[in-house]
Design an enzyme around this catalytic site. Structure first.
Site, PDB file in Angstrom:
ATOM      1  N   LYS B  79      44.244  35.870  32.334  1.00 16.70           N
ATOM      2  CA  LYS B  79      44.757  37.162  32.797  1.00 16.70           C
ATOM      3  C   LYS B  79      45.891  37.620  31.880  1.00 16.70           C
ATOM      4  O   LYS B  79      46.706  36.792  31.437  1.00 16.70           O
ATOM      5  CB  LYS B  79      45.254  37.013  34.246  1.00 16.70           C
ATOM      6  CG  LYS B  79      45.621  38.308  34.936  1.00 16.70           C
ATOM      7  CD  LYS B  79      46.067  38.082  36.388  1.00 16.70           C
ATOM      8  CE  LYS B  79      46.364  39.396  37.086  1.00 16.70           C
ATOM      9  NZ  LYS B  79      46.797  39.219  38.495  1.00 16.70           N
ATOM     10  N   SER B 159      44.619  42.474  42.019  1.00 15.48           N
ATOM     11  CA  SER B 159      44.842  42.885  40.652  1.00 15.48           C
ATOM     12  C   SER B 159      44.076  42.053  39.615  1.00 15.48           C
ATOM     13  O   SER B 159      43.909  42.511  38.481  1.00 15.48           O
ATOM     14  CB  SER B 159      46.330  42.784  40.337  1.00 15.48           C
ATOM     15  OG  SER B 159      46.763  41.447  40.318  1.00 15.48           O
ATOM     16  N   SER B 183      45.878  39.162  45.235  1.00 18.73           N
ATOM     17  CA  SER B 183      45.300  39.503  43.925  1.00 18.73           C
ATOM     18  C   SER B 183      44.370  38.460  43.329  1.00 18.73           C
ATOM     19  O   SER B 183      43.734  38.722  42.309  1.00 18.73           O
ATOM     20  CB  SER B 183      46.414  39.795  42.919  1.00 18.73           C
ATOM     21  OG  SER B 183      46.960  41.056  43.165  1.00 18.73           O
TER      22      SER B 183
END
Lengths: 95, 496
Positions: B79, B159, B183
């Protein structure tokens, strides 16, 4: 509690985010939607309740008071938009 | 040869150890899959092909001499929130334009130390603020899943939408992710993948771009419960660089996966039965309980009375911490700078241009609730409510509950640019209604794919555990995974 246009401008100043005049109404309605949503917290009886300071019971560790890193100013400024002689460059702040 | 990208992480690791194939072969297979799929899915925002090949070659060298770590040669996606030395690290924000850190996050360093290979950086909501991956400066991620017979683009959740989409569409063996209010678990649920947010303090936050420091935790998104357990074992661990890192030994989580649930007590919180909850979610939840019961677990009705206050309290605490954490983006030290007539002008213009709308909204809310005269009414009250939310869980666990089963999300994936979600920020926030309590209480939570909705889209169940008892979550999650019977693979429309 609802925010008015003046408060939106003030928050923008405090947050150091430029809010253009044509954006004020949009922010005002969005912020008020969120503040309206969090309003329900007033229903909760919090008398005698300690505010949370740490989500897991832990004591903050302490370490020996000595320098453990440093001595590489060139690496510190390497991502700066503007630097000179390993200093960050900013617009003049004193006359 | 079979398509190497279709192997799960455990099988990839074993195949590499047995030298059935090389790390360079697996890595090339993933890089070529990314090249085909990424223009459609937008899961990666930076592909580090050169570095991936070099790391793979080093791994092959070690594997050839029967050496190497637990993840030796396994290609992963990272990420964009994790600092990776000399590689794109921008939290999918314009304000971190061109930022390449001089240091490595602890979690990614742990993965490299264990032999993993980095394929690239994954798309996400800007600064991890969002539930649909639409706030990214790099554009939305497209969910590999579509409605049966449909071709409308759906969101992968957020997210960690890039992480979830990449894992689900075979663009990495597993991915790192982070979870501040849901998330990891919400995107995992929306893509038919497994995601675990460990206990606060289990993974070091060192080198992870900060959003809300008292809530942020790293964890993996993977294709199976076992893969998630293997990933977390490598990611977790004590780190003196994070003052809230837990000084505890990390168990071999994979060893707990087949432990079963015989004799465990599973709590069912009545407050999670929301008004207007779709019947298929209710049904899935019930099914999950039956599966656990069939394997010897006891089901117990419990009450977590402050559940409904978790989301409103979160929308005070998280923006407050964010407004403070994001003060560092000022156009001086790194990233974007927009020139102004003086320094304040420069700050204001830089932040106005560098932050997206959702981030600005949250920074402004946070600034407001922390401002003079409002601090007690909002922030202190929210932190008191947080104490009560945590106490609810403590009482349930003290009463003999080992883990809690809930739905993971209130619905399956929705469309990109959904009118209803975008017209009202609170509607979007409701995506995290079942996950956010877990962050507020610092507990571990896992989302496991468990069924599908009437359109054929995956739905997940969430298990919530006691502090530092991720092992029970892996064991119970595995029972659900087995009972659900698989089939959580999207049909590939993106390679055509």
């Amino acid at each position: 509690m609802a925010v008015d246009a003046e408060t939106v401008r003030r928050i923008g100043k405090l947050a150091r985010i430029r809010v253009e005049e044509d954006e004020v109404a949009g922010y005002q309605s969005e912020l008020n939607a969120i503040l309206g949503f969090v309003e329900q917290l007033n229903e909760v009886d919090v008398s005698g309740v300690e505010p949370m300071t740490s989500v897991t019971p832990m004591q903050l560790r302490q370490r020996e008071d000595k320098v453990t890193s440093g001595g590489h100013p060139d690496l510190i400024v390497v991502n700066a938009p503007l630097s000179e002689d390993n200093f960050f460059m900013v617009p003049k702040v004193v006359e | 040869m079979t398509d190497l990208t279709k192997l799960n992480l455990a099988a990839t690791r074993d195949g590499l150890k047995n030298r059935d194939f090389t790390s360079l072969e697996v890595t090339e297979a993933y890089l070529s899959a990314i090249e085909t799929a990424n223009p459609k899915l937008n899961a990666y925002i930076e592909v580090t092909a050169q570095q991936a090949r070099e790391m793979a070659e080093q791994s092959d060298h070690k594997l050839n001499s029967r050496d190497g770590g637990p993840l030796e040669g396994v290609p992963l996606g990272i990420k964009d929130l994790f600092a990776t030395r000399h590689v794109h690290t921008q939290a999918a924000s314009h304000i971190l334009k061109d930022f390449k850190p001089e240091y490595e996050s602890r979690v990614t360093q742990n993965l490299w130390d264990d032999g993993a290979v980095m394929l690239g950086k994954l798309n996400m909501d800007e600064f991890a603020m969002g539930s649909s991956n639409e706030t990214s400066h790099y554009g939305p991620v497209v969910n590999p899943w579509r409605e049966e017979g449909g071709n409308k683009d759906l969101v992968p959740g957020g997210s960690s939408g890039g992480s979830a989409a990449a894992v689900s569409s075979w663009l990495c063996a597993a991915a790192t992710a982070t979870d501040t209010g849901g998330s990891i678990r919400q995107p995992a649920a929306l893509t038919g993948t497994v995601g675990i947010k460990p206990t606060y303090g289990r993974c070091s936050r060192w080198g992870i771009v900060a959003f809300a420091s008292s809530l942020d935790q790293a964890g993996p998104i993977a294709r199976t419960v076992e893969d998630a357990a293997i990933m977390l074992t490598s990611m977790a661990g004590f780190d003196p660089m994070d003052s809230t890192s837990a000084d505890l030994a990390v168990p071999d989580f994979a060893a707990a996966v087949e432990r079963g649930v015989n004799g465990l007590t599973i709590g069912v919180p009545r407050e999670y039965r929301m008004d207007g909850m779709p019947e298929e979610i209710e049904k899935l939840w019930h099914e999950g309980l039956e599966w656990l019961k069939a394997e010897g677990a006891q089901i117990k009705d419990i009450s977590l009375p402050h559940t409904k206050y978790a989301l409103p309290a979160y929308y005070i605490v998280a923006p407050a911490e964010a407004s403070s954490n994001l003060a560092r983006y000022d156009g001086v030290k790194y990233g974007l700078r927009v020139a102004g007539k003086d320094i304040t002008d420069m700050y204001e213009l830089t932040r106005a241009e560098g932050f997206g709308r959702e981030v600005k909204r949250r920074v402004m809310i946070g600034t407001y609730v922390l401002s003079a005269g409002y601090y007690d009414a909002y922030y202190v009250r929210a932190q008191k409510v947080r104490t009560l939310i945590k106490r609810d869980f403590e009482l349930a666990f003290a009463d003999g509950v080992d883990a809690i089963l809930t739905p993971a999300t209130p619905s399956a994936a929705f469309g990109i640019a959904d009118q209803e979600m975008n017209s009202d920020p609170v509607k979007m926030y409701l995506n995290d209604i079942f996950t956010v309590t877990v962050n507020m209480a610092g507990l571990p939570g896992i989302a496991v794919p468990a069924g599908k909705d009437h359109r054929g889209l995956p739905l997940g169940l969430q298990l919530i555990g006691k502090p530092f008892d991720e092992e029970t979550l892996f064991a119970a999650g595995r029972v659900i995974e087995k009972a659900a019977g698989g089939g959580f693979e999207p049909s590939d429309w993106w390679s055509a």
